[in-house]
Design a protein around this motif. Structure first.
Motif, short mmCIF file in Angstrom:
data_model
loop_
_atom_site.label_atom_id
_atom_site.label_comp_id
_atom_site.label_asym_id
_atom_site.label_seq_id
_atom_site.Cartn_x
_atom_site.Cartn_y
_atom_site.Cartn_z
N UNK A 13 0.81 -1.22 0.00
CA UNK A 13 0.00 0.00 0.00
C UNK A 13 0.85 1.27 0.00
N UNK A 14 2.13 1.14 0.38
CA UNK A 14 3.01 2.32 0.36
C UNK A 14 3.17 2.89 -1.04
N UNK A 15 2.89 2.03 -2.04
CA UNK A 15 3.01 2.51 -3.43
C UNK A 15 1.99 3.60 -3.74
N UNK A 16 0.93 3.67 -2.90
CA UNK A 16 -0.06 4.73 -3.06
C UNK A 16 0.57 6.11 -2.96
N UNK A 17 1.58 6.22 -2.09
CA UNK A 17 2.20 7.53 -1.84
C UNK A 17 2.85 8.04 -3.13
N UNK A 18 3.59 7.14 -3.79
CA UNK A 18 4.25 7.51 -5.05
C UNK A 18 3.21 7.85 -6.13
N UNK A 19 2.16 7.04 -6.19
CA UNK A 19 1.12 7.25 -7.21
C UNK A 19 0.40 8.58 -6.98
N UNK A 20 0.17 8.93 -5.71
CA UNK A 20 -0.48 10.21 -5.42
C UNK A 20 0.41 11.37 -5.86
N UNK A 21 1.73 11.19 -5.74
CA UNK A 21 2.67 12.24 -6.18
C UNK A 21 2.57 12.43 -7.69
N UNK A 22 2.44 11.31 -8.41
CA UNK A 22 2.30 11.38 -9.87
C UNK A 22 1.03 12.17 -10.22
N UNK A 23 -0.05 11.84 -9.49
CA UNK A 23 -1.34 12.50 -9.75
C UNK A 23 -1.26 14.00 -9.41
N UNK A 24 -0.63 14.32 -8.29
CA UNK A 24 -0.48 15.74 -7.90
C UNK A 24 0.28 16.52 -8.96
N UNK A 25 1.32 15.87 -9.52
CA UNK A 25 2.13 16.53 -10.55
C UNK A 25 1.29 16.77 -11.81
N UNK A 26 0.43 15.80 -12.15
CA UNK A 26 -0.45 15.96 -13.32
C UNK A 26 -1.34 17.19 -13.13
#
Ligand code: 5GP
Length: 209
Positions: A186-199
């Motif tokens: 579930x820690x991978x959510x943190x990285x994915x949220x960063x990708x989304x924030x950057x978008x």
């Protein structure tokens, strides 16, 4: 063992439809729920395959009879998930995928807290735009509207259990299978949220909002 209810949403052109179809096409223990809708049939769409096409009166009747697990108005039409199909498959141990918009997804989570909400994003704003252009389905204005909509959609991602970056279909299928088997980190959510924030940041910059 009961199947899992997987609710899949995400940014426009994130590839959720392709992933859902690939899962159902490759694995017997996955199925896709077919929704009821009041919208007109488009192009090659088939009754009972893409949707169950209903009049507004028939749809209202389904609501009245408690036949829908959830429903929502999207643009000018109603869309809803038939309850019986979903419940029967879950009892048979089949994982059921709902590819629905976000209001419906949050309704599902309220009534069935075991549902797993998965939000797909592309890996960048540039890739989202490229895919929207490449699939050749929308006008230039519609593409701009879909890009802007990502700012709103991204807000909903916070309420999802998992945010996945769809880089390859194979990778996303593995992620979903890992989620279902309880092996996803579930820690991978943190990285994915960063990708989304950057978008969102890139879109806002581009649109000057
Ligand atoms: P379309 O008209 O492009 O097929 O679908 C429009 C939107 O309605 C999409 O975001 C799709 O995921 C969503 N949708 C399709 N079926 C359902 C449903 O049963 N319930 C809800 N809430 N949304 C749905």
């Amino acid at each position: 063992m009961e199947g899992k209810l997987l609710v899949i949403s995400g940014l426009s052109a994130a590839g959720k439809g392709t992933i859902a179809k690939a899962l159902v096409g490759n694995f017997d223990n996955y199925c896709l729920s077919v929704s009821a809708t009041t919208r007109e049939k488009r192009g090659q769409e088939q009754e009972g395959v893409d949707y169950f096409f209903k009049t507004k009166e028939q749809f209202d009747e389904m609501i009245k009879n408690g036949e829908l697990l959830e429903y929502a108005k999207y643009v000018d039409n109603y869309y809803g998930t038939p309850k019986k199909y979903v419940e029967d498959r879950l009892k048979e141990g089949i994982n059921v995928i709902l590819e629905i918009e976000m209001q419906g997804a949050l309704q599902i989570k309220k009534i069935y807290d075991k549902a797993i909400l998965i939000f797909f994003t592309t890996s960048s704003a540039r890739i989202q735009r490229e895919r929207l252009v490449k699939r050749n389905r929308d006008s230039r204005e519609q593409i701009e509207a879909r890009v802007r909509q990502a700012i709103i959609d991204a807000e909903y991602a916070k309420h999802y259990d998992y945010v996945l970056v769809n880089e390859t279909i194979e990778g996303s299928i593995k992620d979903i299978k890992d989620i279902v088997s309880g092996n996803y980190d579930k820690n991978k959510n943190i990285e994915a949220m960063k990708v989304l924030d950057k978008i969102v940041e890139d879109i806002k910059e581009e649109q000057n909002v």
